[in-house]
Design a protein around this motif. Sequence first.
Motif, mmCIF file in Angstrom:
data_model
loop_
_atom_site.group_PDB
_atom_site.id
_atom_site.type_symbol
_atom_site.label_atom_id
_atom_site.label_comp_id
_atom_site.label_asym_id
_atom_site.label_seq_id
_atom_site.Cartn_x
_atom_site.Cartn_y
_atom_site.Cartn_z
ATOM 1 N N THR A 128 119.437 -0.047 43.834
ATOM 2 C CA THR A 128 118.631 -0.181 42.877
ATOM 3 C C THR A 128 118.954 -1.479 41.839
ATOM 4 O OG1 THR A 128 119.265 1.523 41.332
ATOM 5 C CG2 THR A 128 117.390 2.096 42.602
ATOM 6 N N LEU A 129 120.173 -1.361 41.507
ATOM 7 C CA LEU A 129 120.543 -2.462 40.845
ATOM 8 C C LEU A 129 120.607 -3.777 41.452
ATOM 9 C CD1 LEU A 129 122.371 -3.311 38.163
ATOM 10 C CD2 LEU A 129 124.492 -2.768 39.420
ATOM 11 N N ALA A 130 120.863 -3.762 42.787
ATOM 12 C CA ALA A 130 120.780 -5.258 43.885
ATOM 13 C C ALA A 130 119.272 -5.531 43.618
ATOM 14 C CB ALA A 130 121.217 -4.911 45.017
ATOM 15 N N ILE A 131 118.370 -4.632 43.534
ATOM 16 C CA ILE A 131 117.079 -4.858 43.772
ATOM 17 C C ILE A 131 116.620 -5.839 42.189
ATOM 18 C CG2 ILE A 131 114.636 -4.069 43.904
ATOM 19 C CD1 ILE A 131 115.629 -2.094 46.089
ATOM 20 N N ASP A 132 116.981 -4.817 41.468
ATOM 21 C CA ASP A 132 116.810 -5.507 39.932
ATOM 22 C C ASP A 132 117.455 -6.745 39.552
ATOM 23 O OD1 ASP A 132 115.420 -3.092 39.330
ATOM 24 O OD2 ASP A 132 117.177 -2.306 38.261
ATOM 25 N N LEU A 133 118.581 -7.101 40.137
ATOM 26 C CA LEU A 133 119.357 -8.325 40.122
ATOM 27 C C LEU A 133 118.659 -9.440 40.865
ATOM 28 C CD1 LEU A 133 122.952 -7.408 40.201
ATOM 29 C CD2 LEU A 133 121.833 -8.254 38.009
ATOM 30 N N HIS A 134 118.170 -9.124 42.158
ATOM 31 C CA HIS A 134 117.271 -9.946 42.893
ATOM 32 C C HIS A 134 116.166 -10.418 42.568
ATOM 33 C CE1 HIS A 134 115.993 -11.977 46.402
ATOM 34 N NE2 HIS A 134 114.936 -11.391 46.526
ATOM 35 N N THR A 135 115.358 -9.550 41.812
ATOM 36 C CA THR A 135 114.021 -9.812 41.178
ATOM 37 C C THR A 135 114.375 -10.725 39.917
ATOM 38 O OG1 THR A 135 114.120 -7.747 39.927
ATOM 39 C CG2 THR A 135 112.881 -7.802 41.948
ATOM 40 N N LEU A 136 115.372 -10.520 39.193
ATOM 41 C CA LEU A 136 115.671 -11.304 37.833
ATOM 42 C C LEU A 136 116.068 -12.437 38.272
ATOM 43 C CD1 LEU A 136 117.659 -8.786 35.543
ATOM 44 C CD2 LEU A 136 115.300 -9.691 35.269
ATOM 45 N N GLN A 137 117.067 -12.683 39.511
ATOM 46 C CA GLN A 137 117.227 -13.984 39.888
ATOM 47 C C GLN A 137 115.899 -14.928 40.436
ATOM 48 O OE1 GLN A 137 119.665 -13.867 43.525
ATOM 49 N NE2 GLN A 137 120.311 -16.104 43.148
ATOM 50 N N SER A 138 114.985 -14.276 41.124
ATOM 51 C CA SER A 138 113.955 -15.040 41.547
ATOM 52 C C SER A 138 113.190 -15.240 40.318
ATOM 53 C CB SER A 138 112.924 -14.132 42.486
ATOM 54 O OG SER A 138 112.464 -12.921 41.774
ATOM 55 N N VAL A 139 113.030 -14.619 39.248
ATOM 56 C CA VAL A 139 112.311 -15.038 38.144
ATOM 57 C C VAL A 139 113.030 -16.372 37.331
ATOM 58 C CG1 VAL A 139 111.464 -14.452 35.769
ATOM 59 C CG2 VAL A 139 111.121 -12.853 37.872
ATOM 60 N N TYR A 140 114.322 -16.001 37.095
ATOM 61 C CA TYR A 140 114.934 -16.943 36.073
ATOM 62 C C TYR A 140 115.537 -18.056 36.998
ATOM 63 C CZ TYR A 140 114.650 -14.043 32.396
ATOM 64 O OH TYR A 140 114.040 -12.833 31.332
ATOM 65 N N SER A 141 115.834 -18.394 38.349
ATOM 66 C CA SER A 141 116.347 -19.191 38.951
ATOM 67 C C SER A 141 115.751 -20.456 39.389
ATOM 68 C CB SER A 141 117.331 -18.787 39.922
ATOM 69 O OG SER A 141 116.559 -18.265 41.080
ATOM 70 N N GLY A 181 105.113 -17.921 20.467
ATOM 71 C CA GLY A 181 104.290 -16.703 21.155
ATOM 72 C C GLY A 181 104.307 -17.350 22.552
ATOM 73 N N LYS A 182 104.212 -18.671 23.176
ATOM 74 C CA LYS A 182 104.153 -19.038 24.276
ATOM 75 C C LYS A 182 105.470 -18.942 24.984
ATOM 76 C CE LYS A 182 99.671 -20.384 24.421
ATOM 77 N NZ LYS A 182 98.721 -20.043 25.026
ATOM 78 N N ILE A 183 106.540 -19.505 24.263
ATOM 79 C CA ILE A 183 108.118 -19.179 24.978
ATOM 80 C C ILE A 183 108.358 -18.044 25.119
ATOM 81 C CG2 ILE A 183 110.332 -19.814 24.519
ATOM 82 C CD1 ILE A 183 108.942 -22.274 24.990
ATOM 83 N N SER A 189 109.180 -16.157 31.115
ATOM 84 C CA SER A 189 110.507 -15.867 31.505
ATOM 85 C C SER A 189 111.442 -16.946 31.429
ATOM 86 C CB SER A 189 110.517 -15.412 32.853
ATOM 87 O OG SER A 189 109.726 -16.065 33.727
ATOM 88 N N PHE A 190 112.003 -17.242 30.281
ATOM 89 C CA PHE A 190 112.963 -18.293 29.891
ATOM 90 C C PHE A 190 114.158 -17.852 29.780
ATOM 91 C CE2 PHE A 190 108.848 -20.634 28.738
ATOM 92 C CZ PHE A 190 108.691 -21.453 29.947
ATOM 93 N N ASN A 191 115.454 -18.422 29.910
ATOM 94 C CA ASN A 191 116.726 -18.132 29.685
ATOM 95 C C ASN A 191 117.076 -18.900 28.323
ATOM 96 O OD1 ASN A 191 119.439 -17.374 29.293
ATOM 97 N ND2 ASN A 191 120.101 -18.365 31.158
#
Length: 135
Positions: free
Chosen positions: A43-56, A105-107, A111-113
């Motif tokens: 589950t941690l790997a799946i969460d990290l993969h989804t976060l990586q796809s959003v932020y990278s 509000g927009k920023i 999903s921005f770092n």
Amino acid sequence: MNQINPLHIGGLLIVIIAFLLFSLSGVKEELSEAKSEFLVSETLAIDLHTLQSVYSDKKKIRSNINRILSQSSIKATKLSVKREKKFIKISAKNIDTLALNTLMGKILNDSFNISMLKIKKLSETKASLEMEIKW
């Protein structure tokens, strides 16, 4: 007296079987613990993969920032935008609070770092802004 008593062989077999059953129960417990640890790791790997796809996705982040900065209410505020290789720095010494609220509000709803954010109130209707977004 050279022969082994069959009762000794039977007793030895019973002791060996009892030892094997005891060690089998320990192995079953270790297997269940390893399985639960694997599920947590999965589950941690799946969460990290989804976060990586959003932020990278650099192109998506850049296009979203450009879309936000090109809106008419934000474009009229004279923001200082510095684009670097790994980040973008947005600053304004004197920005209207209405435009600041629109920009934030927009920023913040995307999903921005955001690595740095400084907002300082100058008056009831004016503020200063410094923000750095990494990709």
